[in-house]
Design an enzyme around this catalytic site. Structure first.
Site, PDB file in Angstrom:
ATOM      1  N   TYR A  82       0.843  -1.210   0.000  1.00 46.61           N
ATOM      2  CA  TYR A  82       0.000   0.000   0.000  1.00 46.61           C
ATOM      3  C   TYR A  82       0.877   1.260   0.000  1.00 46.61           C
ATOM      4  CZ  TYR A  82      -3.643   3.272   1.591  1.00 46.61           C
ATOM      5  OH  TYR A  82      -4.522   4.319   1.697  1.00 46.61           O
TER       6      TYR A  82
ATOM      7  N   LYS B 199       0.999   4.211  -2.879  1.00 48.81           N
ATOM      8  CA  LYS B 199       0.644   5.610  -2.615  1.00 48.81           C
ATOM      9  C   LYS B 199       1.836   6.544  -2.827  1.00 48.81           C
ATOM     10  CE  LYS B 199      -3.730   5.034  -1.615  1.00 48.81           C
ATOM     11  NZ  LYS B 199      -4.763   5.557  -2.547  1.00 48.81           N
TER      12      LYS B 199
HETATM   13  N1  LIG Z   1      -9.512   5.857   5.168  1.00 50.26           N
HETATM   14  C1  LIG Z   1      -8.300   6.341   5.315  1.00 50.26           C
HETATM   15  O1  LIG Z   1      -7.787   6.471   6.453  1.00 50.26           O
HETATM   16  C2  LIG Z   1      -7.498   6.759   4.122  1.00 50.26           C
HETATM   17  C3  LIG Z   1      -6.318   7.485   4.340  1.00 50.26           C
HETATM   18  C4  LIG Z   1      -5.557   7.877   3.251  1.00 50.26           C
HETATM   19  C5  LIG Z   1      -5.972   7.549   1.971  1.00 50.26           C
HETATM   20  N2  LIG Z   1      -7.118   6.844   1.787  1.00 50.26           N
HETATM   21  C6  LIG Z   1      -7.516   6.542   0.414  1.00 50.26           C
HETATM   22  O2  LIG Z   1      -8.780   7.121   0.183  1.00 50.26           O
HETATM   23  C7  LIG Z   1      -9.461   6.389  -0.836  1.00 50.26           C
HETATM   24  C8  LIG Z   1     -10.852   6.028  -0.354  1.00 50.26           C
HETATM   25  O3  LIG Z   1     -10.725   5.204   0.801  1.00 50.26           O
HETATM   26  P1  LIG Z   1     -11.896   5.001   1.873  1.00 50.26           P
HETATM   27  O4  LIG Z   1     -11.221   4.859   3.181  1.00 50.26           O
HETATM   28  O5  LIG Z   1     -12.952   6.010   1.669  1.00 50.26           O
HETATM   29  O6  LIG Z   1     -12.365   3.525   1.466  1.00 50.26           O
HETATM   30  P2  LIG Z   1     -13.808   2.859   1.163  1.00 50.26           P
HETATM   31  O7  LIG Z   1     -13.530   1.393   1.124  1.00 50.26           O
HETATM   32  O8  LIG Z   1     -14.841   3.385   2.059  1.00 50.26           O
HETATM   33  O9  LIG Z   1     -14.117   3.358  -0.336  1.00 50.26           O
HETATM   34  C9  LIG Z   1     -13.334   2.903  -1.405  1.00 50.26           C
HETATM   35  C10 LIG Z   1     -14.013   3.264  -2.699  1.00 50.26           C
HETATM   36  O10 LIG Z   1     -13.158   2.818  -3.780  1.00 50.26           O
HETATM   37  C11 LIG Z   1     -13.901   1.917  -4.591  1.00 50.26           C
HETATM   38  N3  LIG Z   1     -13.015   0.878  -5.124  1.00 50.26           N
HETATM   39  C12 LIG Z   1     -12.238   0.013  -4.434  1.00 50.26           C
HETATM   40  N4  LIG Z   1     -11.608  -0.814  -5.286  1.00 50.26           N
HETATM   41  C13 LIG Z   1     -12.010  -0.455  -6.535  1.00 50.26           C
HETATM   42  C14 LIG Z   1     -11.737  -0.941  -7.830  1.00 50.26           C
HETATM   43  N5  LIG Z   1     -10.898  -1.961  -8.044  1.00 50.26           N
HETATM   44  N6  LIG Z   1     -12.337  -0.339  -8.892  1.00 50.26           N
HETATM   45  C15 LIG Z   1     -13.193   0.682  -8.700  1.00 50.26           C
HETATM   46  N7  LIG Z   1     -13.485   1.197  -7.504  1.00 50.26           N
HETATM   47  C16 LIG Z   1     -12.905   0.622  -6.432  1.00 50.26           C
HETATM   48  C17 LIG Z   1     -14.979   1.336  -3.708  1.00 50.26           C
HETATM   49  O11 LIG Z   1     -16.047   0.834  -4.493  1.00 50.26           O
HETATM   50  C18 LIG Z   1     -15.352   2.559  -2.883  1.00 50.26           C
HETATM   51  O12 LIG Z   1     -16.224   3.395  -3.609  1.00 50.26           O
HETATM   52  C19 LIG Z   1      -8.562   5.193  -1.147  1.00 50.26           C
HETATM   53  O13 LIG Z   1      -7.763   5.498  -2.289  1.00 50.26           O
HETATM   54  C20 LIG Z   1      -7.685   5.086   0.085  1.00 50.26           C
HETATM   55  O14 LIG Z   1      -6.450   4.449  -0.183  1.00 50.26           O
HETATM   56  C21 LIG Z   1      -7.899   6.441   2.835  1.00 50.26           C
END
Ligand SMILES: NC(=O)c1ccc[n+]([C@@H]2O[C@H](COP(=O)([O-])OP(=O)(O)OC[C@H]3O[C@@H](n4cnc5c(N)ncnc54)[C@H](O)[C@@H]3O)[C@@H](O)[C@H]2O)c1
Length: 254
Positions: free
Chosen positions: A155, A159
């Protein structure tokens, strides 16, 4: 936020967590939205929940599959009559010690978080260049793109890759008036983090908040959505090729 009303916005991974909060925020700003997601039922549910706020469409597909990305971007262009903003947000994560990561798991994280980011960004950028009216692309990185958290080597690497993809896109696309930036959230309350921490013993979340985050709490999806809205707005007209960290001070700790 200035300049978001009427903007045509595609949000990948807009059916859950940060992406769903971002769809809500852009609709509240008067933008028109297409949201994507991996799961058709989740996409339909998000559209049903948000449709009272404004014009919102949903398209399901896997961002790591080129044919799905073409359908997503062509479908968004058709639904909205063009595009102005891409929130390139789709991503996945799970914990796994470096010594145990299988090549298949490595490939899947890279396929969704880095190849998927590239495929969606390139398809949208090609459209924006042809359209000729500039635009904004926002790529989702993470604090894990800036530091090496244990048990997330795949991961973290994905990123970190997003950050240099973002900078290179900014260098090449600036002449087309396409602004490109990345977001680096820290620990945010979302379904993704809920499922990761559900598998951990003890009160992982509260000790993590106490020991790692100077503000003493996890962030909210709405607080990351606000970062996306700022970077997409005219208030960020000269912000280009960089990343916005939204982490409650986590990276400030030595
Ligand atoms: N939650 C955190 O603490 C955090 C921190 C930093 C970055 N992020 C990043 O933020 C983004 C959203 O994360 P989140 O925590 O809201 O997660 P979440 O699981 O709630 O949402 C993820 C979204 O991405 C979509 N998705 C996942 N795999 C996919 C694929 N192969 N094709 C199309 N869509 C896909 C899902 O359908 C969903 O809509 C991600 O890129 C994650 O890495 C999250």
């Amino acid at each position: 936020m200035r300049g978001l009303a009427g903007k045509r916005v595609l949000i990948s991974g807009g059916s859950s967590g940060i992406g769903a909060a971002t769809a809500r925020r852009f609709l509240e700003e008067g933008a028109r939205v297409v949201l994507g997601g991996l799961d058709q039922a989740e996409v339909d549910a998000a559209v049903a929940e948000l449709s009272a706020l404004g014009e919102v469409h949903g398209l399901a597909g896997d961002v790591s599959a080129q044919a799905d990305v073409e359908r997503l971007v062509d479908g968004a262009v058709e639904a909205l009559g063009g595009l102005d903003v891409l929130v390139n947000n789709a991503g996945t994560a799970w914990r796994e010690p470096f010594l145990e990561i299988t090549p298949d798991h490595w490939d899947r994280i890279m396929a969704v978080n880095l190849r998927g980011m590239f495929l969606v960004a390139q398809a949208v950028a090609r459209h924006l260049v042809a359209q000729g009216s500039g635009g904004v692309i926002l790529n989702m990185s993470s604090t894990n793109g800036l530091g090496g958290e244990a048990d997330y080597a795949h991961y973290n690497a994905s990123k970190g890759g997003v950050l240099l993809l973002t900078k290179t896109m900014a260098v090449e696309l600036g002449k087309h008036r396409i602004r490109v930036n990345a977001l680096c959230p820290g620990y945010i309350q979302t379904p993704l983090n809920a499922s990761i921490s559900a598998g951990l013993e003890g009160d992982f979340v509260s000790s993590y908040e106490r020991d790692h985050i100077p503000l003493g709490r996890a962030g909210l999806a709405e607080e990351v959505a606000a970062g996306y809205a700022f970077l997409a707005s005219d208030d960020a007209a000269f912000v280009h090729g960089t990343e916005l960290v939204i982490d409650g001070g986590q990276l400030a700790i030595m």
